[in-house]
Design a protein around this motif. Structure first.
Motif, mmCIF file in Angstrom:
data_model
loop_
_atom_site.group_PDB
_atom_site.id
_atom_site.type_symbol
_atom_site.label_atom_id
_atom_site.label_comp_id
_atom_site.label_asym_id
_atom_site.label_seq_id
_atom_site.Cartn_x
_atom_site.Cartn_y
_atom_site.Cartn_z
ATOM 1 N N GLY A 9 -0.211 -7.220 -11.503
ATOM 2 C CA GLY A 9 1.098 -7.933 -10.809
ATOM 3 C C GLY A 9 2.460 -7.009 -11.332
ATOM 4 N N ALA A 10 2.167 -5.481 -11.263
ATOM 5 C CA ALA A 10 3.259 -4.943 -11.579
ATOM 6 C C ALA A 10 4.530 -4.740 -10.640
ATOM 7 N N THR A 11 4.138 -5.243 -9.331
ATOM 8 C CA THR A 11 5.098 -5.012 -8.348
ATOM 9 C C THR A 11 6.543 -5.696 -8.280
ATOM 10 N N SER A 12 6.443 -6.769 -9.268
ATOM 11 C CA SER A 12 7.966 -7.501 -9.514
ATOM 12 C C SER A 12 7.822 -8.326 -10.647
ATOM 13 N N GLY A 13 8.809 -8.790 -10.993
ATOM 14 C CA GLY A 13 8.910 -9.908 -12.039
ATOM 15 C C GLY A 13 8.675 -9.187 -13.297
ATOM 16 N N ILE A 14 7.556 -10.314 -13.963
ATOM 17 C CA ILE A 14 7.179 -9.862 -15.526
ATOM 18 C C ILE A 14 6.718 -8.768 -15.745
ATOM 19 N N GLY A 15 5.844 -8.409 -14.467
ATOM 20 C CA GLY A 15 4.745 -7.441 -14.531
ATOM 21 C C GLY A 15 5.633 -6.139 -14.680
ATOM 22 N N LYS A 16 6.466 -5.888 -13.528
ATOM 23 C CA LYS A 16 7.412 -4.897 -13.344
ATOM 24 C C LYS A 16 8.286 -4.536 -14.625
ATOM 25 N N ALA A 17 8.970 -5.554 -15.147
ATOM 26 C CA ALA A 17 9.712 -5.324 -16.368
ATOM 27 C C ALA A 17 8.853 -4.926 -17.600
ATOM 28 N N THR A 18 7.773 -5.302 -17.545
ATOM 29 C CA THR A 18 6.555 -4.800 -18.711
ATOM 30 C C THR A 18 6.440 -3.286 -18.489
ATOM 31 N N ALA A 19 6.212 -3.059 -17.286
ATOM 32 C CA ALA A 19 5.704 -1.590 -16.908
ATOM 33 C C ALA A 19 7.121 -0.689 -17.520
ATOM 34 N N GLY A 33 -1.449 -3.842 -8.244
ATOM 35 C CA GLY A 33 -0.790 -5.056 -7.201
ATOM 36 C C GLY A 33 -1.121 -4.812 -5.812
ATOM 37 N N ARG A 34 -0.801 -5.753 -4.908
ATOM 38 C CA ARG A 34 -1.292 -5.462 -3.466
ATOM 39 C C ARG A 34 -0.203 -4.419 -2.760
ATOM 40 N N ARG A 35 1.052 -4.480 -3.212
ATOM 41 C CA ARG A 35 2.055 -3.867 -2.435
ATOM 42 C C ARG A 35 2.227 -2.635 -2.862
ATOM 43 N N LYS A 36 1.454 -1.644 -1.828
ATOM 44 C CA LYS A 36 1.303 -0.358 -2.466
ATOM 45 C C LYS A 36 2.675 0.673 -2.628
ATOM 46 N N GLU A 37 3.515 0.292 -1.519
ATOM 47 C CA GLU A 37 4.898 0.937 -1.543
ATOM 48 C C GLU A 37 5.482 0.767 -2.945
ATOM 49 N N ARG A 38 5.620 -0.407 -3.085
ATOM 50 C CA ARG A 38 6.502 -1.033 -4.374
ATOM 51 C C ARG A 38 5.724 -0.143 -5.645
ATOM 52 N N VAL A 52 1.725 7.697 -15.023
ATOM 53 C CA VAL A 52 1.596 6.469 -14.439
ATOM 54 C C VAL A 52 0.625 6.904 -13.380
ATOM 55 N N HIS A 53 -0.363 5.887 -13.318
ATOM 56 C CA HIS A 53 -1.471 5.810 -12.192
ATOM 57 C C HIS A 53 -1.313 4.446 -11.481
ATOM 58 N N VAL A 54 -1.465 4.497 -10.132
ATOM 59 C CA VAL A 54 -1.171 3.443 -9.185
ATOM 60 C C VAL A 54 -2.505 2.824 -8.680
ATOM 61 N N LEU A 55 -2.799 1.582 -8.881
ATOM 62 C CA LEU A 55 -4.112 0.915 -8.384
ATOM 63 C C LEU A 55 -3.670 -0.015 -7.448
ATOM 64 N N ASN A 85 -1.321 -10.235 -15.929
ATOM 65 C CA ASN A 85 -0.178 -10.970 -15.552
ATOM 66 C C ASN A 85 -0.203 -11.722 -14.028
ATOM 67 N N ALA A 86 -1.045 -10.993 -13.231
ATOM 68 C CA ALA A 86 -1.037 -11.317 -11.734
ATOM 69 C C ALA A 86 -1.151 -12.682 -11.597
ATOM 70 N N GLY A 87 -0.472 -13.226 -10.735
ATOM 71 C CA GLY A 87 -0.608 -14.769 -10.499
ATOM 72 C C GLY A 87 0.657 -15.371 -9.886
ATOM 73 N N ASN A 88 0.533 -16.261 -9.377
ATOM 74 C CA ASN A 88 1.447 -17.194 -8.746
ATOM 75 C C ASN A 88 1.161 -18.708 -8.590
ATOM 76 N N ALA A 89 2.226 -19.505 -8.176
ATOM 77 C CA ALA A 89 2.070 -20.935 -7.690
ATOM 78 C C ALA A 89 2.207 -20.725 -6.189
ATOM 79 N N HIS A 90 1.518 -21.538 -5.427
ATOM 80 C CA HIS A 90 1.443 -21.682 -4.175
ATOM 81 C C HIS A 90 1.640 -23.330 -3.729
ATOM 82 N N GLY A 91 2.816 -23.616 -3.173
ATOM 83 C CA GLY A 91 2.959 -24.960 -2.971
ATOM 84 C C GLY A 91 3.349 -25.742 -4.239
ATOM 85 N N LEU A 92 4.062 -26.903 -4.058
ATOM 86 C CA LEU A 92 4.487 -27.915 -4.933
ATOM 87 C C LEU A 92 4.020 -29.490 -4.396
#
Ligand code: NDP
Ligand code: 8X3
Length: 251
Positions: A9-19, A33-38, A52-55, A85-92
């Motif tokens: 989960g390095a494409t945004s948020g906590i994972g990216k800031a940690t990287a 992460g899933r978003r390769k461009e990022r 840095v290696h991208v997966l 770190n990868a994770g999210n909430a979906h819906g409330l």
């Protein structure tokens, strides 16, 4: 010799800031992460400081998780630090209105995905008798709020897995710890509300939420303690947040 960290989960948020903070401190990185461009953009930015290696993979895809990790180049194969770190909430939604696809996504990503990645990486740590795993939990691992039902259950599971993994791995000198944030202003709420940015922004209005960097700095603190020190469980809240349900807002 510099350490190698694997961050999901390095494409945004906590994972990216940690990287970003790891790179500044010369820790070698595998960013996922899933978003390769990022991932490629981040690789380009961080390459001035570290290797840095991208997966690119979806943590739900068990076969791909194992094949990508087994296929890491020799120079990135020995992972010293795993940030789950990868994770999210979906819906409330309240449980009687719950969307079962949202439930499947949260259980598959937040619990099963974390387990697949851990299973793919931890045997090498055991073999080398060296490693550290940081599981990103949540205030929702300790508390529950209305509509949070399944998300909170997945984070309670992360809390239990964090304790269980530590019991299984401490004999091999492997440190296992959880960092549990309260409200952090990332893409988290935009994902939870399926792209409704206005609704997402409202979550963070009327108080000062945590920033991803606040949590990244704490993760960096945890991984830079000496080998005999394991900071096992950290709950980190914005000052205005007293619990999962009590947030002091001023408008
Ligand atoms: P973001 O939405 O900003 O980041 C989530 C990250 O997870 C992205 O990089 C995303 O990458 C990755 N991800 C999501 N689903 C998958 C998947 N199926 N396969 C691979 N990667 C995936 O949110 P945060 O940074 O806030 O969240 C990071 C962690 O922190 C999560 O575990 C979250 O539960 C936890 N947390 C967040 C809090 C908050 O208030 N923001 C508070 C407490 C805990 P991509 O989409 O490119 O795959
Ligand atoms: C994310 C924080 O309060 O939205 O784990 O569950 S909360």
């Amino acid at each position: 010799m510099s350490k190698t960290a694997f961050i999901t989960g390095a494409t945004s948020g906590i994972g990216k800031a940690t990287a970003e903070i790891f790179a500044k401190n010369k820790i070698k990185l595998v960013i996922c992460g899933r978003r390769k461009e990022r991932l490629l953009d981040l690789q380009k930015t961080l390459a001035k400081d570290t290797d840095v290696h991208v997966l690119e993979f979806d943590v739900r895809d068990k076969a791909t998780v194992f094949s990508k990790i087994q296929g890491l180049p020799e120079t990135f194969r020995n992972i010293d630090i795993l940030i789950n770190n990868a994770g999210n909430a979906h819906g409330l939604d309240p449980v009687h209105k719950g969307n079962t696809e949202d439930w499947d996504a949260m259980i598959d990503i937040n619990i099963k995905g974390l387990l697949y990645v851990t299973k793919a990486i931890s045997p090498n740590m055991v073999e080398r008798k060296q490693g550290q795993i940081i599981n990103i939990g949540s205030i929702s691992a300790k508390d529950v709020y209305g509509g949070g039902n399944v998300y909170c259950a997945t984070k309670h599971a992360v809390d239990a897995l964090n304790k269980g993994m530590r019991m299984d791995l401490s004999a091999y000198g492997i440190r296992v710890a959880a960092v549990h944030p309260g409200l952090v202003d990332t893409e988290f709420s935009t994902v939870r509300f399926k792209g409704d940015v206005e609704r997402a922004d409202n979550v963070y209005k009327g108080f000062t939420p945590l920033a991803a960097q606040d949590i990244a700095e704490i993760i960096h603190f945890v991984v830079t303690r000496p080998q005999h020190v394991n900071v096992t469980d950290l709950l980190v809240l914005p000052t205005a947040q007293a619990s999962g349900t009590q947030i002091h807002k001023e408008f």
